[in-house]
Design an enzyme around this catalytic site. Structure first.
Site, PDB file in Angstrom:
ATOM      1  N   ASN A 109       0.828  -1.206   0.000  1.00  0.00           N
ATOM      2  CA  ASN A 109       0.000   0.000   0.000  1.00  0.00           C
ATOM      3  C   ASN A 109       0.861   1.254   0.000  1.00  0.00           C
ATOM      4  OD1 ASN A 109      -2.010  -1.837   0.157  1.00  0.00           O
ATOM      5  ND2 ASN A 109      -2.512  -1.473   2.305  1.00  0.00           N
TER       6      ASN A 109
ATOM      7  N   HIS B 160       5.816  -0.484  -2.778  1.00  0.00           N
ATOM      8  CA  HIS B 160       5.335   0.238  -3.960  1.00  0.00           C
ATOM      9  C   HIS B 160       5.375   1.751  -3.771  1.00  0.00           C
ATOM     10  CE1 HIS B 160       3.003  -3.619  -5.340  1.00  0.00           C
ATOM     11  NE2 HIS B 160       4.305  -3.699  -5.542  1.00  0.00           N
TER      12      HIS B 160
END
Ligand code: BJW
Length: 246
Positions: free
Chosen positions: A102, A119
């Site tokens: 997330n 990410h």
């Protein structure tokens, strides 16, 4: 959903716990997942068509505005009981690594400390051409321009076809390869290389626990499957492993 006693015991006695989270853990905070739903204006686009360098080159304004919309949602979101339960596990464990796909920063907001953001983070920006960090991008144009090189500004997240930050990838692989217990929470387990982490942990003999309302490619291989929302299940798991005293 009752927590098996054997699982509570394995968690309590673990020396190193690794956790992989995906968009599902933030669903109960009001942040939409990728593959379950998109709402409103963006419902007709697949994330795979927006979260790529090619999409940004093709239509930078549209991709920037998609991220502006998501930043607004994330800015209003607060951690939910699932995020807080993971922060509590860390307080009980000397060895704990929280690997998240997330980009919303909600694990930090809940008090988790050893967080690996595979990410990136949606609140950071960098320029598309050279990766210069851009702290406060202008409101206009959309996307703004990098003050150093004039390149287009983009969110500092990992798009399809891009390499993950090397330090994050190494930390995630290291944790998956050395943990005794691996919790896989709220991810469809389809996006690589994150999707391989629970299988790496399984291959090394770890107890792998899936927490998700829906089945995934991991479900048939997991040591335990706890079916349901993580905001309900994770607090129960913590209470079973470390029962409240008094
Ligand atoms: C609940 C719940 C509740 C609901 N409680 N749960 C090997 C094989 C094949 C392809 C590849 C491969 N290696 C690399 C690739 C290519 C590609 C890839 O994986 N493609 C697949 C789709 C096939 N990977 C990459 O390109 C990666 N880069 C890379 O590997 O570089 C080297 C390389 C490049 C090219 C070729 C080969 C090697 C980069 C991947 C980057 C992913 N980026 C995104 C966007 C980030 C920025 C942004 O936020 O905009 O990351 S895409 C999107 O998917 C986002 C997410 O982090 C990621 C995962 O999604 P997630 O979190 O699982 O969400 P959902 O929506 O899928 O699932 C939600 C789940 O929650 C569901 O299961 C629900 O049931 C559940 N849920 N409510 C608990 N209350």
């Amino acid at each position: 959903m009752d927590i098996p006693v054997s699982l509570a015991t394995a968690l309590r006695n673990a020396r190193h716990v690794a956790v992989l989270t995906g968009a599902g853990i933030s669903a109960e905070s009001g942040v939409p997942t990728f593959r379950d739903s998109q709402t409103g204006l963006w419902a007709r686009f697949r994330p795979e068509e927006l979260a790529t360098p090619e999409a940004f080159e093709r239509n930078p304004q549209m991709v920037w505005e998609w991220y502006e919309w998501r930043r607004k949602l994330v800015g209003q979101a607060r951690p939910n009981p699932g995020h807080y339960a993971l922060a509590r596990i860390e307080q009980h464990m000397p060895g704990f690594t929280l690997i998240t796909q997330n980009v919303d920063g909600l694990h930090h907001a809940a008090g988790s400390r050893n967080v690996v953001e595979m990410h990136g983070n949606i609140m950071r920006n960098k320029c598309f051409e050279h990766g210069h960090a851009v702290d406060r991008p202008d409101d206009d144009p959309k996307p703004p321009r990098c003050p150093r090189c004039g390149g287009r500004v983009r969110p500092d997240v990992v798009w399809f076809g891009e390499m993950l930050p090397e330090h994050a990838l190494q930390a995630a692989l290291g944790a998956a390869g050395t943990c005794d217990v691996f919790l896989c929470v709220g991810t469809s387990t389809v996006v690589e290389p994150a999707a391989s982490l629970p299988f790496t942990a399984l291959a090394r003999g770890a107890c792998v626990v899936e927490i998700n309302p829906a089945p995934t490619p991991l479900t048939s291989r997991a040591s335990y499957v706890l079916t349901g929302p993580s905001g309900i299940i994770l607090p129960r798991l913590v209470a079973a492993a470390w029962p409240p005293t008094g």
